[in-house]
Scaffold this motif. Sequence first.
Motif, short mmCIF file in Angstrom:
data_model
loop_
_atom_site.label_atom_id
_atom_site.label_comp_id
_atom_site.label_asym_id
_atom_site.label_seq_id
_atom_site.Cartn_x
_atom_site.Cartn_y
_atom_site.Cartn_z
N GLY A 106 32.33 45.43 44.96
CA GLY A 106 32.21 46.29 43.78
C GLY A 106 33.09 47.52 43.91
O GLY A 106 32.82 48.57 43.32
N ALA A 107 34.13 47.44 44.69
CA ALA A 107 35.00 48.58 44.99
C ALA A 107 35.70 49.10 43.73
O ALA A 107 36.25 48.32 42.95
CB ALA A 107 36.03 48.19 46.03
N THR A 108 35.66 50.43 43.57
CA THR A 108 36.35 51.07 42.46
C THR A 108 37.12 52.31 42.89
O THR A 108 37.82 52.90 42.09
CB THR A 108 35.35 51.48 41.36
N SER A 109 36.94 52.72 44.16
CA SER A 109 37.64 53.92 44.62
C SER A 109 38.22 53.71 46.01
O SER A 109 37.90 52.73 46.69
CB SER A 109 36.68 55.11 44.64
N GLU A 149 49.03 47.18 50.16
CA GLU A 149 49.70 47.58 48.93
C GLU A 149 48.96 47.06 47.71
O GLU A 149 48.76 47.79 46.74
CB GLU A 149 51.15 47.06 48.92
N LYS A 150 48.52 45.81 47.74
CA LYS A 150 47.81 45.22 46.61
C LYS A 150 46.46 45.88 46.39
O LYS A 150 46.06 46.14 45.25
CB LYS A 150 47.64 43.71 46.81
N LEU A 166 43.07 49.60 43.33
CA LEU A 166 42.13 50.72 43.33
C LEU A 166 42.65 51.88 42.48
O LEU A 166 41.91 52.51 41.74
CB LEU A 166 41.82 51.18 44.75
N LEU A 167 43.94 52.19 42.62
CA LEU A 167 44.51 53.29 41.84
C LEU A 167 44.61 52.91 40.37
O LEU A 167 44.45 53.76 39.50
CB LEU A 167 45.90 53.66 42.40
N GLY A 168 44.84 51.63 40.11
CA GLY A 168 44.93 51.15 38.73
C GLY A 168 43.58 51.16 38.03
O GLY A 168 43.49 51.25 36.81
N SER A 169 42.48 51.10 38.81
CA SER A 169 41.15 51.09 38.20
C SER A 169 40.62 52.50 37.98
O SER A 169 39.47 52.69 37.63
CB SER A 169 40.17 50.29 39.08
N GLY A 170 41.48 53.49 38.23
CA GLY A 170 41.08 54.86 37.97
C GLY A 170 40.31 55.49 39.09
O GLY A 170 39.66 56.50 38.91
#
Length: 190
Positions: free
Chosen positions: A150-153, A179-180, A185-189
């Motif tokens: 459930g990673a978002t950060s 890198e992926k 993670l950065l793309g998910s805000g």
Amino acid sequence: MPEHPVSERLDEDPVEHTTDAEHGDSHDYGKHGRSVVSEPTLKERLATEMKDALRAGEKVRLGALRMLSAAVTNKEKELRHDLSDDEVREVAAKEMKKRTESIEAFEGAGRRELVEKERAEQGAISSYAPEPLSEGEIDALLAEAFAATGATSEKEFGAVMGIVMGKAKGRVDGKVVQEKVRARLLGSGG
């Protein structure tokens, strides 16, 4: 000479009535009753290839194969058992990674001849390393890891990496996965 009755029939072959195991024979019989010839293990193949390289005078290839053999032996001593083919592949993957790191370092230093030597060694041991994962397989592992954690950060970066690298088992470059994961993670805000 004392006369004792013979308990066994002399015309009977006593060997015929024993099992193969009693003879020390251990045959593996296939579907049609014929012996099955098994593929040589990776360690056996490594020994054969070292002999071939020695006979052919291929110094770089021989050196690379000897280093792989030494790494396998060291791992066996560490684990205190003979390595399976999968374990030999893991050792080979680590040796491949060492060569990749050396190539990067030598390229940065402008040492072209050493880059070529490392690439030749990498080529010699590549057949022992596990088959690398495709881009699609890496993305599937990432999706699975993100769903599981459930990673978002950035805080969950290590958890995602742990799952992916654990399942990939040396079949993917960690830098590519990093890198992926960061991009996602950065793309998910996060």
